[in-house]
Design a protein around this motif. Sequence first.
Motif, mmCIF file in Angstrom:
data_model
loop_
_atom_site.group_PDB
_atom_site.id
_atom_site.type_symbol
_atom_site.label_atom_id
_atom_site.label_comp_id
_atom_site.label_asym_id
_atom_site.label_seq_id
_atom_site.Cartn_x
_atom_site.Cartn_y
_atom_site.Cartn_z
ATOM 1 N N TRP A 110 9.476 -4.344 -1.577
ATOM 2 C CA TRP A 110 7.875 -3.863 -1.508
ATOM 3 C C TRP A 110 7.736 -2.782 -2.205
ATOM 4 O O TRP A 110 7.934 -1.403 -1.977
ATOM 5 C CB TRP A 110 8.173 -3.160 0.080
ATOM 6 C CG TRP A 110 8.199 -4.303 1.393
ATOM 7 C CD1 TRP A 110 8.864 -5.124 1.428
ATOM 8 C CD2 TRP A 110 6.203 -4.708 2.071
ATOM 9 N NE1 TRP A 110 8.398 -6.149 2.461
ATOM 10 C CE2 TRP A 110 7.047 -5.731 2.556
ATOM 11 C CE3 TRP A 110 5.689 -5.130 1.412
ATOM 12 C CZ2 TRP A 110 6.162 -6.599 3.451
ATOM 13 C CZ3 TRP A 110 4.668 -5.858 1.677
ATOM 14 C CH2 TRP A 110 5.251 -7.278 2.712
ATOM 15 N N ASN A 154 4.370 0.391 4.205
ATOM 16 C CA ASN A 154 5.029 -1.072 3.421
ATOM 17 C C ASN A 154 6.104 -0.846 4.183
ATOM 18 O O ASN A 154 6.953 -1.738 4.780
ATOM 19 C CB ASN A 154 5.378 -0.223 2.211
ATOM 20 C CG ASN A 154 4.453 -1.016 0.733
ATOM 21 O OD1 ASN A 154 3.529 -1.309 0.824
ATOM 22 N ND2 ASN A 154 4.396 -0.338 0.361
ATOM 23 N N GLU A 166 5.392 0.245 -3.515
ATOM 24 C CA GLU A 166 4.248 1.091 -3.377
ATOM 25 C C GLU A 166 2.979 1.058 -4.460
ATOM 26 O O GLU A 166 3.614 1.617 -5.475
ATOM 27 C CB GLU A 166 4.473 2.577 -2.824
ATOM 28 C CG GLU A 166 3.461 4.103 -2.958
ATOM 29 C CD GLU A 166 3.679 5.100 -2.545
ATOM 30 O OE1 GLU A 166 3.199 5.842 -1.749
ATOM 31 O OE2 GLU A 166 5.347 5.421 -2.861
ATOM 32 N N SER A 167 2.103 0.814 -4.041
ATOM 33 C CA SER A 167 1.388 0.415 -4.446
ATOM 34 C C SER A 167 -1.220 0.650 -4.428
ATOM 35 O O SER A 167 -0.553 1.453 -3.000
ATOM 36 C CB SER A 167 0.635 -0.702 -5.474
ATOM 37 O OG SER A 167 0.152 -1.056 -6.196
ATOM 38 N N TYR A 202 0.762 -1.318 0.008
ATOM 39 C CA TYR A 202 -0.415 0.302 0.019
ATOM 40 C C TYR A 202 0.826 1.030 -0.019
ATOM 41 O O TYR A 202 1.275 1.223 -0.678
ATOM 42 C CB TYR A 202 -1.307 -0.014 0.986
ATOM 43 C CG TYR A 202 -1.649 -1.335 1.019
ATOM 44 C CD1 TYR A 202 -2.565 -1.866 0.451
ATOM 45 C CD2 TYR A 202 -2.670 -1.600 2.270
ATOM 46 C CE1 TYR A 202 -3.604 -2.347 -0.200
ATOM 47 C CE2 TYR A 202 -3.389 -2.907 2.552
ATOM 48 C CZ TYR A 202 -3.741 -2.979 1.146
ATOM 49 O OH TYR A 202 -4.751 -4.497 0.986
ATOM 50 N N SER A 203 0.773 2.503 0.934
ATOM 51 C CA SER A 203 1.744 3.389 0.891
ATOM 52 C C SER A 203 2.917 3.157 1.043
ATOM 53 O O SER A 203 3.363 2.148 1.955
ATOM 54 C CB SER A 203 0.884 4.162 2.110
ATOM 55 O OG SER A 203 0.939 3.728 3.449
ATOM 56 N N SER A 204 3.783 4.006 1.435
ATOM 57 C CA SER A 204 5.585 3.584 1.501
ATOM 58 C C SER A 204 5.279 3.539 2.824
ATOM 59 O O SER A 204 5.921 2.872 3.229
ATOM 60 C CB SER A 204 5.886 4.739 0.667
ATOM 61 O OG SER A 204 5.785 6.040 1.681
#
Length: 388
Positions: A93, A72, A95-96, A67-69
């Motif tokens: 990981w 992660n 970011e997505s 998900y967010s940095s």
Amino acid sequence: MNAASTHHLGRPPARRAAGRAAAGFAALIALLTTACSGDSGDDTASSGGDPTDVRRFDGETLTVAGYSSTFNDVWAESFGAYFEERTGVTVEWLESSPQQAISRIRAAGGSPDIDMMLLDTANLAQAVQADAVAEVDTGLVPNLDDVPDALRIDQGIPTMLYRYGSCYRADTFTDLGLAAPTTPDSWFDPRLAGHVMLPGSTASQWLITAPAFAQSLGFAVDDAEGTADRLAELDPYGFFNASGDVDSAMTAGDVWLTLGNVQGRCLALKQQGVPVEYAGWEMDVDGQQYTDLLNPDNIVLVNGTEKAEVAALFMNEYLSAEAAAATVPLWQFIAGTPPTEAALDELSADPAAADWLIADPSALFTPDYQAFLPSLADWNTAWNGLLS
């Protein structure tokens, strides 16, 4: 939380021990059979070597769409660090978001550059529909025995559970003489009109909560228009599409009630000194009473990855009792409830966790997202017209 209070979340210790002993005995018999048959072991090596050796994939790399940095980073610094040191596998990981990850997999044409992704149960339904995920070989994840049947999925493992309800300005509710807004009927008090916020259709919370709005208000999951018309009676303040929208509006006092909000976000706002409280989402669905909306988060196998066995090792290690202590900071960060009894016992040592731990997942409602998805276009249209 003691072992007795979480007994329903896993098999009794004696049964778990017996199951593991049986698994170990079976592995020994298989090894002896292979040795006696004169097999060179090439097939075993090509499939990752000795399945009891946690370092059999030493030097491999797993790529995970998270998900967010920030989120992660917590994953990487907690369980990720434990897993890498224990197994020798490096985890990258990315970011997505669920939709970005699903689109990325589909665009890869069967050769994805990610191996696993984080997906809540609502978005998992979309990933299944898009053929973006694959089933995991559960024989490679024996620690799934410690996960309740109701939380198991074919494509991976649950990582933590969240509850969804509402976040409200406790000071304003006290001034108005209003009780905590735990039922849908309580949302419609005329004194709240113009001060209620709903998730926008682009918010991650929307897909999770939309079918629950319908069913808790007495509508079918495909009755988008009826649900939207009823919610329009709230005279909503507006939509929130990100956590910052909620934080700003509730901090300023313009919004007194946000619906379909994850509990952890409300707890974080309270820790910042804003006078808010979380309220459950009591609902009656098909004659069954529920206290909140449940949304498990999962880590799932990407369709087409060549590292399915390495991914299975990651999943099995995550569910192990030995990994629980290292993973506590992750659950604390996101106010998540882990899916196994051993992990619950580890996290319950933190007194603050009592505010969010889910002792009985069966008391919370999880919509049938597969039944909801066919009417998704109608829902988008009706929802986006809710403020007009």
